[in-house]
Design an enzyme around this catalytic site. Sequence first.
Site, mmCIF file in Angstrom:
data_model
loop_
_atom_site.group_PDB
_atom_site.id
_atom_site.type_symbol
_atom_site.label_atom_id
_atom_site.label_comp_id
_atom_site.label_asym_id
_atom_site.label_seq_id
_atom_site.Cartn_x
_atom_site.Cartn_y
_atom_site.Cartn_z
ATOM 1 N N ARG A 15 0.836 -1.206 0.000
ATOM 2 C CA ARG A 15 0.000 0.000 0.000
ATOM 3 C C ARG A 15 0.875 1.262 0.000
ATOM 4 N NH1 ARG A 15 -0.521 4.748 2.432
ATOM 5 N NH2 ARG A 15 0.026 3.775 4.414
ATOM 6 N N ASP A 16 1.541 1.544 1.117
ATOM 7 C CA ASP A 16 2.323 2.785 1.195
ATOM 8 C C ASP A 16 3.460 2.741 0.182
ATOM 9 O OD1 ASP A 16 3.082 5.250 2.097
ATOM 10 O OD2 ASP A 16 3.360 4.685 4.185
ATOM 11 N N HIS A 60 5.585 4.552 12.584
ATOM 12 C CA HIS A 60 5.536 4.442 11.111
ATOM 13 C C HIS A 60 6.516 5.496 10.586
ATOM 14 C CE1 HIS A 60 3.051 4.130 7.222
ATOM 15 N NE2 HIS A 60 3.744 5.245 7.032
ATOM 16 N N HIS A 94 9.123 7.093 7.781
ATOM 17 C CA HIS A 94 9.709 7.199 6.440
ATOM 18 C C HIS A 94 11.178 7.575 6.644
ATOM 19 C CE1 HIS A 94 6.078 6.898 3.788
ATOM 20 N NE2 HIS A 94 5.513 6.994 4.976
ATOM 21 N N CYS A 135 5.124 9.584 -0.537
ATOM 22 C CA CYS A 135 3.732 9.965 -0.297
ATOM 23 C C CYS A 135 3.300 10.936 -1.382
ATOM 24 C CB CYS A 135 3.564 10.602 1.080
ATOM 25 S SG CYS A 135 1.887 11.182 1.360
ATOM 26 N N ASN A 139 9.068 4.327 3.013
ATOM 27 C CA ASN A 139 9.108 3.894 4.406
ATOM 28 C C ASN A 139 10.490 3.314 4.664
ATOM 29 O OD1 ASN A 139 6.197 3.138 3.267
ATOM 30 N ND2 ASN A 139 6.028 3.707 5.405
#
Length: 312
Positions: A18-19, A210, A212, A243, A252
Amino acid sequence: MSQPVLPQRVKVVEVGPRDGLQNEKQQVPTPTKIALVDQLSAAGFQNVESASFVSPKWVPQMADGSEVMAGITRSPGTVYSVLTPNMKGFEAALAAKADEVVIFAAASEAFSQRNINCSIEESIARFEPVARAAKDAGLRLRGSISCCLGCPYQGDVPIESVVNVIQRLAALGCDEIDIADTIGVGTPGRTRDVMEAAARAFPIERLSGHFHDTYGQATANIYAALQSGISIFHSSVAGLGGCPYAKGATGNVATEDVLYLLHGLGITTGIDLDAVVRTGDFISKAIGRTNASRVGRALLAKMQDADDATCV
Ligand code: HMG
Ligand code: MG
């Protein structure tokens, strides 16, 4: 001086599908996404963030979420999470048989507007029915908070803003809350301060980090968060990602780097690092990207040497 006691076991949530992929300009074929999720669940992840049910106009790369969820082979030990910004996303997530839905807010007003087109207050109002519906359907509910360590538009973000959003998401019944460094600007001292304030507002065992890795601080930040007692971390295989609403932000932190750190500290994750390294190689080649994991590249070179040695 006594050393902080680190957790013995850590849950690593893999967010690469996803990310990691959401920012790819070229459409990644659905079968590649499915293979990625399946390889990750086979590697032992308890939780794989697999898709996003957001507006396809906003994030076209995630438009095939239903097909991805329909195509994967479910592993009984894995929770499959998806992002759901509103009821439309929730309905799609329910139909796709997601195990966990993620409502995502921000600690910065400017980022909230750019990312989900509404204020923080409006976003909480939009999440209320989603949270209720998730509980009614017996799904896990996770809340994610962007820009906890800095915002691409606003700059510094006060810790009180982070705590305020934590309290709002806690009131909605979130099972887990993510403290996100969306643009990777955090440093270990600030990470510790934010995590310690977060832990006064929400049970620490249900808080996650979370990170990055834009400024290369993510593994140092994870170490600081571990020392503060955090035991859930998000990462992307091969350091995939960026993002769409945070210009210049890189992916990430790489899962391979996180696993190497954790296993080196004697912390159990239940995840097979070599399998993740192979998956990192698979997805990097599939989307034509340089593998951003230093551990991944180092271990791949070692595997290659071992293969060459067995061929002679
Ligand atoms: P909007 O334009 O204000 O919403 O977007 P709207 O309700 O007016 O809808 C506009 C159109 O989108 C309509 O279609 C809706 O049907 C459709 P039209 O009538 O024009 O044809 N639509 C949807 N379609 C599919 N699924 C949906 C959905 N909702 C509306 N769920 C909205 C508001 C929130 C929808 C939009 O801003 C959006 O989708 N934003 C998503 C942004 C995003 O995905 N960002 C990346 C994920 S967050 C992240 O990466 C951060 C995180 O990793 C933590 C960190 O690192 O910080 C989690
Ligand atoms: Mg993120």
